[in-house]
Motif scaffolding. Structure first.
Motif, PDB file in Angstrom:
ATOM      1  N   GLY A  26      46.899  73.576  75.814  1.00 36.44           N
ATOM      2  CA  GLY A  26      46.992  73.876  74.583  1.00 36.44           C
ATOM      3  C   GLY A  26      47.171  73.055  73.653  1.00 36.44           C
ATOM      4  O   GLY A  26      48.144  71.902  73.622  1.00 36.44           O
ATOM      5  N   ILE A  27      46.154  72.907  72.778  1.00 31.91           N
ATOM      6  CA  ILE A  27      46.808  71.966  71.268  1.00 31.91           C
ATOM      7  C   ILE A  27      46.143  72.445  69.562  1.00 31.91           C
ATOM      8  O   ILE A  27      45.709  73.983  70.017  1.00 31.91           O
ATOM      9  N   GLU A  28      47.187  72.701  68.893  1.00 33.28           N
ATOM     10  CA  GLU A  28      46.378  72.855  67.755  1.00 33.28           C
ATOM     11  C   GLU A  28      46.034  72.049  66.629  1.00 33.28           C
ATOM     12  O   GLU A  28      46.451  70.179  66.459  1.00 33.28           O
ATOM     13  N   SER A  30      44.939  71.406  62.493  1.00 34.89           N
ATOM     14  CA  SER A  30      44.364  71.350  60.749  1.00 34.89           C
ATOM     15  C   SER A  30      42.954  71.451  61.225  1.00 34.89           C
ATOM     16  O   SER A  30      42.597  70.306  61.188  1.00 34.89           O
TER      17      SER A  30
END
Length: 75
Positions: A26-28, A30
């Motif tokens: 998992g990554i986030e 913007s």
């Protein structure tokens, strides 16, 4: 999910999913900009495009019919 309406939808097997799960990270991110592209086989030969359009037009699926119409409009 995307092929549930088809007579023979593609399905991933549980064994294959279990094989892939350990590699999922998992990554986030913007998002500052979103750009869309319409890709309808423009990079293919005229014969290929005609063949795809013909096959889509023979389908009773409304999305296949709409895709064929879009492909014809950019041809």
């Amino acid at each position: 999910m995307f092929e549930d309406h088809r007579l023979e939808p593609y399905k991933l097997t549980d064994k294959y999913i279990d094989t892939l799960l350990p590699a999922i990270v998992g990554i986030e991110i913007s998002i500052s900009r979103l750009e869309g592209k319409l890709k309808l086989s423009q990079n293919r030969s005229a014969a290929d495009v005609s063949s795809v359009i013909a096959a889509l037009e023979q389908s009773t699926d409304q999305f296949d019919q709409a895709t064929a119409a879009m492909m014809k409009s950019i041809d």
